[in-house]
Design an enzyme around this catalytic site. Structure first.
Site, short mmCIF file in Angstrom:
data_model
loop_
_atom_site.label_atom_id
_atom_site.label_comp_id
_atom_site.label_asym_id
_atom_site.label_seq_id
_atom_site.Cartn_x
_atom_site.Cartn_y
_atom_site.Cartn_z
N GLN A 156 -25.42 40.91 11.66
CA GLN A 156 -24.64 39.73 11.30
C GLN A 156 -23.91 39.13 12.48
O GLN A 156 -23.75 37.92 12.58
CB GLN A 156 -23.61 40.09 10.22
N CYS B 106 -14.66 39.53 9.40
CA CYS B 106 -13.80 40.40 8.61
C CYS B 106 -13.31 41.59 9.42
O CYS B 106 -12.31 42.21 9.06
CB CYS B 106 -14.52 40.87 7.35
N GLY C 35 -21.72 37.96 0.30
CA GLY C 35 -22.10 38.13 -1.10
C GLY C 35 -23.60 38.23 -1.27
O GLY C 35 -24.11 39.04 -2.05
#
Length: 432
Positions: free
Chosen positions: A114, A50, A191
């Site tokens: 991440q 992202c 999420g």
């Protein structure tokens, strides 16, 4: 040489990153196929998250314009804009950047973990589809080792932070989340992270997802403070609760004005997806926070981690230097082996000529062979020792190229493949 073209939160806005994002493997494969056809590009991989799109390659010479043009055509973006925005790194700069990315020093939230998994996935995809060979394998493996050293020797990844956790931290600034219900849209990695941080803050979560089984599996991992439902019921939830965290892989916005009803209380929408999930009008009762809006919270964390980051950059600098010393060592040893092999071949050839012309008796062949071999070994001893002393030194590249020229050695020296990359190309699940 190693080569990297980088588009991140540092040089592009979210709208441009949305267009550049590789939301599916088909698009990524198409792009890698296109650029791998260029005569100067030997290996390539793409990291797409992202907050960044990184094209990492091993090339014969710089070819930024071709790569950027290919990306622009595929993503329907102006090539000149991309060339203006792109950060381009070559050789040691490219390795330093890759190590910084892997170590989370270049992330929107420094220290988040991440990116290691995202790099692992990008690498595995490139290996599986034959876009990645020994050069990038060595670089990526070394990047993982560098990242591990940064984690182990600094405090930068303690209490790890992600974009999802920053969103939850922002929500906590707006209201007490204890005993509130928050809606998480999307059951993927982002999420799940958002849901975990919400539960840690005392909230109960509702997971909405197209794939109900995936939502159910996530709730089972999260425990009793979670429930799930189909994304088809999105409108009902949008007009019932206060906090929404959207992190799907949808190509277009899924939360639009047509789904929003006027209500007498405040609602907060956190769009942590790229491309963006939310396209609604803000008013006194509706606030929307996108990835770029989280920068203020990020800056607070950066300030707290500044000292650790300085230590981490020191590690990255040393590991970058060590990587190139390692490459020099790999190049020198085949040179030594090739020179000795060449000397042996010439000696054997001249011995056979001497035998054919009657200069030597056949009964003396083995003794003569031993003598000749001892002579060339003695002659090559000092050059061999001096070459070994060059390992890891700056002038080794110059000497290597000179030796290749003087002894007419091929670019792909026999013996180079014995220096196996630590990444097993046959078992690409053992990457990290």
């Amino acid at each position: 040489m190693y080569y990297c073209i980088s588009f991140t939160h540092k040089n592009t806005d979210i709208a441009l990153r949305e267009k550049l994002s590789f939301s599916n493997e088909a698009k990524k494969s198409e792009f890698l196929k296109i650029i791998s056809t260029h005569e100067n590009i030997e290996e390539c991989l793409v990291i797409s998250t992202c907050n960044r799109v990184e094209i990492v390659a091993f090339v014969k010479m710089a070819c930024a314009e071709f790569i950027v043009k290919s990306l622009a055509l595929l993503c329907d973006v102006d090539k000149d804009i991309l060339l203006e925005k792109a950060d381009i790194f070559e050789d040691s700069g490219a390795i330093h950047h890759l190590f910084s990315v892997a170590s989370s020093l270049d992330s929107l939230v420094v220290g988040e973990t991440q990116i290691a998994g995202q790099l692992k996935d990008a690498f595995a995809f490139a290996v599986k589809n034959n876009f990645c060979g020994v050069h990038l394998s060595r670089a990526v493996h070394s990047a993982f080792k560098c990242a591990a050293k940064v984690r182990n020797e600094t405090q930068i990844s303690k209490n790890p932070i992600s974009v999802a956790s920053v969103a939850v931290a922002k929500a906590k600034e707006l209201a007490d989340l204890a005993q509130k219900k928050a809606v998480v849209i999307g059951a993927g990695e982002m999420g799940e992270l958002a849901a975990k941080h919400l539960i840690a803050a005392g909230a109960k979560v509702i997971i909405l997802n197209r794939d109900l089984q995936k939502a159910k599996d996530l709730c089972e991992r999260l425990g009793v403070l979670s429930e799930y439902d189909s994304l088809e019921n999105l409108k009902k939830y949008l007009n019932q609760y206060e906090f929404f965290f959207s992190a799907t892989n949808a190509p277009n916005a899924i939360i639009t004005n047509s789904l929003i009803e006027e209500l007498p209380y405040k609602r907060y929408f956190f769009d942590i997806a790229v491309p963006r999930d939310i396209d609604i009008n803000e008013n006194e009762n509706i606030s929307v926070f996108a990835v770029d809006d989280l920068e203020n919270v990020v800056q607070k964390n950066l300030a707290l981690r500044e000292q650790e980051a300085r230590m981490a950059y020191g590690i990255i600098g040393r590991e970058t230097s060590e990587f190139f010393r390692y490459l020099n060592d790999l190049a020198l040893m085949p040179i030594i082996k090739a020179i000795r092999l060449q000397a042996k071949e010439y000696a054997d050839k001249q011995l056979e000529i001497a035998l054919k012309k009657g200069y030597l008796k056949k009964s003396d062949k083995e003794e003569a062979r031993k003598l000749i071999h001892q002579v060339f070994k003695a002659f090559l001893h000092t050059p061999t020792v001096n070459l070994k002393h060059l390992q890891g030194k700056m002038q080794s590249d110059t000497v290597i190229n000179a030796m290749r020229y003087v002894f007419d050695l091929q670019n792909n020296l026999e013996g180079l493949n014995q220096y196996k990359c630590e990444f097993d190309m046959e078992n690409n699940d053992e990457i990290y």
